[in-house]
Design a protein around this motif. Structure first.
Motif, PDB file in Angstrom:
ATOM      1  N   PHE A   1      46.189  18.346  47.041  1.00  0.00           N
ATOM      2  CA  PHE A   1      47.066  18.314  45.873  1.00  0.00           C
ATOM      3  C   PHE A   1      48.357  17.588  46.233  1.00  0.00           C
ATOM      4  N   ASN A   2      48.837  16.763  45.310  1.00  0.00           N
ATOM      5  CA  ASN A   2      50.176  16.181  45.421  1.00  0.00           C
ATOM      6  C   ASN A   2      51.135  17.015  44.586  1.00  0.00           C
ATOM      7  N   LEU A   3      52.187  17.505  45.213  1.00  0.00           N
ATOM      8  CA  LEU A   3      53.190  18.313  44.518  1.00  0.00           C
ATOM      9  C   LEU A   3      54.465  17.502  44.383  1.00  0.00           C
ATOM     10  N   VAL A   4      54.950  17.292  43.159  1.00  0.00           N
ATOM     11  CA  VAL A   4      56.224  16.606  42.984  1.00  0.00           C
ATOM     12  C   VAL A   4      57.272  17.636  42.573  1.00  0.00           C
ATOM     13  N   PHE A   5      58.375  17.668  43.313  1.00  0.00           N
ATOM     14  CA  PHE A   5      59.475  18.590  43.032  1.00  0.00           C
ATOM     15  C   PHE A   5      60.495  17.836  42.186  1.00  0.00           C
ATOM     16  N   ILE A   6      60.699  18.305  40.960  1.00  0.00           N
ATOM     17  CA  ILE A   6      61.561  17.612  40.001  1.00  0.00           C
ATOM     18  C   ILE A   6      62.596  18.580  39.460  1.00  0.00           C
ATOM     19  N   GLY A   7      63.609  18.040  38.795  1.00  0.00           N
ATOM     20  CA  GLY A   7      64.640  18.879  38.208  1.00  0.00           C
ATOM     21  C   GLY A   7      66.004  18.232  38.335  1.00  0.00           C
ATOM     22  N   HIS A   8      67.011  18.892  37.777  1.00  0.00           N
ATOM     23  CA  HIS A   8      68.374  18.375  37.755  1.00  0.00           C
ATOM     24  C   HIS A   8      68.940  18.311  39.172  1.00  0.00           C
ATOM     25  N   VAL A   9      69.896  17.417  39.362  1.00  0.00           N
ATOM     26  CA  VAL A   9      70.541  17.291  40.658  1.00  0.00           C
ATOM     27  C   VAL A   9      71.169  18.632  41.057  1.00  0.00           C
ATOM     28  N   ASP A  10      71.015  18.993  42.337  1.00  0.00           N
ATOM     29  CA  ASP A  10      71.570  20.227  42.917  1.00  0.00           C
ATOM     30  C   ASP A  10      70.864  21.492  42.437  1.00  0.00           C
ATOM     31  N   ALA A  11      69.648  21.346  41.906  1.00  0.00           N
ATOM     32  CA  ALA A  11      68.896  22.544  41.522  1.00  0.00           C
ATOM     33  C   ALA A  11      68.258  23.216  42.736  1.00  0.00           C
ATOM     34  N   GLY A  12      68.163  22.483  43.855  1.00  0.00           N
ATOM     35  CA  GLY A  12      67.599  23.068  45.074  1.00  0.00           C
ATOM     36  C   GLY A  12      66.229  22.537  45.439  1.00  0.00           C
ATOM     37  N   LYS A  13      65.885  21.345  44.969  1.00  0.00           N
ATOM     38  CA  LYS A  13      64.545  20.791  45.233  1.00  0.00           C
ATOM     39  C   LYS A  13      64.323  20.527  46.721  1.00  0.00           C
ATOM     40  N   SER A  14      65.273  19.845  47.356  1.00  0.00           N
ATOM     41  CA  SER A  14      65.103  19.502  48.775  1.00  0.00           C
ATOM     42  C   SER A  14      65.145  20.741  49.652  1.00  0.00           C
ATOM     43  N   THR A  15      65.996  21.695  49.309  1.00  0.00           N
ATOM     44  CA  THR A  15      66.060  22.940  50.085  1.00  0.00           C
ATOM     45  C   THR A  15      64.744  23.705  49.986  1.00  0.00           C
ATOM     46  N   LEU A  16      64.180  23.794  48.788  1.00  0.00           N
ATOM     47  CA  LEU A  16      62.898  24.479  48.614  1.00  0.00           C
ATOM     48  C   LEU A  16      61.792  23.747  49.371  1.00  0.00           C
ATOM     49  N   SER A  17      61.767  22.415  49.282  1.00  0.00           N
ATOM     50  CA  SER A  17      60.754  21.636  49.997  1.00  0.00           C
ATOM     51  C   SER A  17      60.863  21.862  51.503  1.00  0.00           C
ATOM     52  N   GLY A  18      62.092  21.797  52.010  1.00  0.00           N
ATOM     53  CA  GLY A  18      62.291  22.001  53.446  1.00  0.00           C
ATOM     54  C   GLY A  18      61.895  23.397  53.896  1.00  0.00           C
ATOM     55  N   ASN A  19      62.194  24.402  53.062  1.00  0.00           N
ATOM     56  CA  ASN A  19      61.857  25.772  53.443  1.00  0.00           C
ATOM     57  C   ASN A  19      60.347  25.994  53.450  1.00  0.00           C
ATOM     58  N   ILE A  20      59.630  25.352  52.537  1.00  0.00           N
ATOM     59  CA  ILE A  20      58.168  25.458  52.544  1.00  0.00           C
ATOM     60  C   ILE A  20      57.613  24.904  53.855  1.00  0.00           C
ATOM     61  N   LEU A  21      58.140  23.761  54.294  1.00  0.00           N
ATOM     62  CA  LEU A  21      57.681  23.182  55.562  1.00  0.00           C
ATOM     63  C   LEU A  21      58.005  24.101  56.732  1.00  0.00           C
ATOM     64  N   TYR A  22      59.178  24.743  56.699  1.00  0.00           N
ATOM     65  CA  TYR A  22      59.554  25.662  57.770  1.00  0.00           C
ATOM     66  C   TYR A  22      58.669  26.906  57.767  1.00  0.00           C
ATOM     67  N   LEU A  23      58.426  27.466  56.580  1.00  0.00           N
ATOM     68  CA  LEU A  23      57.630  28.691  56.488  1.00  0.00           C
ATOM     69  C   LEU A  23      56.162  28.456  56.833  1.00  0.00           C
ATOM     70  N   THR A  24      55.699  27.207  56.694  1.00  0.00           N
ATOM     71  CA  THR A  24      54.302  26.893  57.043  1.00  0.00           C
ATOM     72  C   THR A  24      54.195  26.298  58.441  1.00  0.00           C
ATOM     73  N   ASP A  25      55.256  26.484  59.257  1.00  0.00           N
ATOM     74  CA  ASP A  25      55.263  26.071  60.671  1.00  0.00           C
ATOM     75  C   ASP A  25      55.116  24.573  60.867  1.00  0.00           C
TER      76      ASP A  25
END
Length: 585
Positions: free
Chosen positions: A147-171
């Protein structure tokens, strides 16, 4: 492909396995001083034997010139190999003479100069290299769906932080790297940005705190494999967001629950509306709306704030064309501390969420974002259909490597493909998923394709790699559009309206040349109308400056959707209804 890559390029392992050539040779050690041309040559000298027989194919004059110009020898792997063998730290080469001579005799004498051989080695040479190289052979690919997941939304909604945390939580990111990012974020006086640094890799993105390019990374679970496409939220970078969303299967719309931030993102001028609209237009199968920052002091996991955001979003998403009960799911999360991302939020902190998902409220019966993703099933992927791969980008690597997502069909090395709109036919020399060579690639896979004999100008962004029959390539089409917004200078949409046409990965200047009919908000149809207002559906003729590879929406939905944008606004979304009759070729 990795989270820290500024560009989407294959790993060194993929480069090493590029068919038709070995890895780029390392710089050669300095050649030892040789005697002048007038001096007598030792015919048993292994270096002389290699240059004469292997490099110069018996041409003594050329060999003499090369032996007297040591710098010219650095381009020949055969010479490097002998020089490396000679570099034993002993000046007495005679001790190594017999062994080196045997090594030279084992080398096949080629009729062509080595430079030509290196550029186009024979099939036998390539097979010998592959047999000798201790790397993984091409595989059929991981059986888990991608699956390709695209993280979208208004600036400063937390897209990059959420993406980074998913990578961290999945080792996929180690703790030492996280600690490094924490220090860097603290130096910038932005302690909460450290997870975003995993996806935002360049200095501009980190210093400004905004995503510019589409960040790419991968992770996997026991059920599925995923690629993250972290799209920029700023309105200046919407074209970049479109490139990312055009590849997506699932859209994750990140909404900030913080007081004031939700309102500014959702109101007119905010990017929440435009991103949701584009996601539907670009063909995402599901939209997961995550209400982020629920742990923020102005929210504190209050159900009232969550319900308020959801109640405002549902009518708008329905207007975008989403079927709310089937395609849209809502979930409260904290992208920074990871609550409801991989692990469920503590019931002591959020006592209402457990009853909410157990009762299936807001179309969500899973406790976390990860479990919700694993529960999704995509329909419509046809591995037996003709191959269609819109080209996202390309780059040179001993040939031309094209990148793209397989939208339909199954592609394999050795098969013949046609690149539209140029109609040139090429042989597929190799496929890779990240650094792994593939024996085949099916729908949903992000792949690298090497096309035999193709130059950089032959494969460009927006082209489509096809098997027979290839897709259409046209400069005019009959379309149905919905007018969403209009620029300042155009109060209505009329014949002659100009905008940028975005379809899959293609961008082209376009003009609305004729309006056939309009349908107003009350459903009344006006035949032969001269203009259309915002909110109207329009059947019209659109012409593009250069031909683009497309198909009717009914035949290939992923090649039949498009948007019209101008002056930083998405003016219309639409689908292609009819193409001109095929010309005899």
């Amino acid at each position: 492909m990795n989270a820290n890559a500024s560009e989407w390029k294959p790993s060194p392992a993929a480069a090493e396995w590029t068919p038709g050539g070995a890895s780029a040779p390392a710089p050669a050690p300095a050649a030892p001083p040789q005697e002048s041309a007038s001096s007598e040559i030792d015919e048993s000298d292994p270096l002389w034997l290699v240059i004469l027989n292997k490099v110069c194919a018996g041409d003594r004059d050329r060999a003499m010139k090369m032996i007297n110009n040591p710098d010219s020898l650095a381009d020949y792997p055969e010479v490097q190999e002998v020089l490396a063998s000679m570099d034993t730290g002993d000046d007495d080469w005679e001790k190594e003479g017999d062994a080196l001579a045997e090594k030279v005799e084992e080398m096949a004498v080629d009729d062509k100069p080595a430079a030509a051989s290196a550029a186009a080695p024979s099939q036998d040479d390539a097979m010998e290299e592959e047999e000798a190289a201790p790397v993984v052979e091409a595989v059929e690919g991981d059986p888990r769906e991608h699956f390709n997941l695209v993280f979208i939304g208004h600036v400063d909604a937390g897209k990059s932080t959420l993406s980074g945390n998913i990578l961290y939580l999945t080792d996929n990111v180690d703790k030492r790297t996280i600690e490094k990012y924490e220090r860097e974020a603290k130096d910038l006086n932005r302690e909460s940005w450290f997870l975003a640094f995993i996806m935002d890799t360049n200095e501009e993105e980190r210093s400004k705190g905004i995503t510019v390019e589409v960040g790419r990374a991968t992770f996997q679970t026991d059920v599925h494999r995923y690629s993250i496409l972290d799209a920029p939220g700023h309105k200046n970078y919407v074209p970049n967001m479109i490139m990312g969303a055009s590849q997506a299967d699932v859209g994750i719309l990140v909404i900030s629950a913080r007081k004031g931030e939700f309102e500014s993102g959702f109101d007119k001028g905010g990017q929440t509306r435009e991103h949701a609209l584009l996601a539907k237009t670009l063909g995402v199968s599901y939209l997961i709306v995550v209400i982020n920052k629920m742990d923020e002091p102005t929210v504190q996991w209050k159900k009232e704030r969550f319900d308020e955001c959801v109640s405002k979003l549902k009518p708008f998403l329905k207007g975008c064309g989403f079927t709310i009960k089937r395609e849209v799911k809502f979930m409260p999360i904290s992208g920074l501390n990871g609550a409801n991302v991989k692990d469920e939020v503590d019931p002591a902190v959020c006592p209402w969420w457990q009853n909410c998902y157990k009762n299936g409220e807001h179309n969500t019966d899973q406790p976390t974002l990860m479990s919700l993703l694993d529960s999704l099933e995509l329909k419509g992927r046809d591995a037996n259909a003709p191959v269609r791969i819109p080209v996202l980008d390309r780059y040179p690597d001993r040939g031309t490597i094209a990148m793209g997502k397989v939208e339909s069909g199954t592609i394999r090395p050795g098969m013949k493909v046609t690149v539209m709109p140029t109609r040139q036919t090429y042989k597929v020399d190799g496929l890779w998923s990240e650094e792994t060579p593939l024996a085949s690639a099916r729908p949903g896979e992000n792949i690298l394709v090497k096309l035999s004999g193709a130059g950089m100008e032959d494969v460009q962004k927006g082209f489509v790699i096809c098997s027979n029959p290839p897709c259409r390539s046209v400069d005019k089409m009959i379309c149905q559009i919905m007018v969403m917004d209009l620029p300042e200078h155009a109060k209505v949409l009329t014949a002659g309206f100009q905008a940028i046409f975005h379809a899959h990965c293609a961008e082209e200047e376009a003009t609305v040349t004729k309006i056939f009919e309009t349908t107003d908000k009350k459903g009344k149809v006006h035949k032969g109308a001269a203009f259309a207002n915002v909110g109207m559906r329009v059947v019209c003729m659109i012409e593009v400056a250069r031909t683009v590879p497309v198909e009717p929406f009914e035949d290939y939905p992923f090649l039949g959707r498009f948007t019209l944008r101008t002056e930083g606004k998405t003016c219309a979304i639409g689908v292609i209804k009819k193409l001109p009759p095929k010309k005899d070729e």
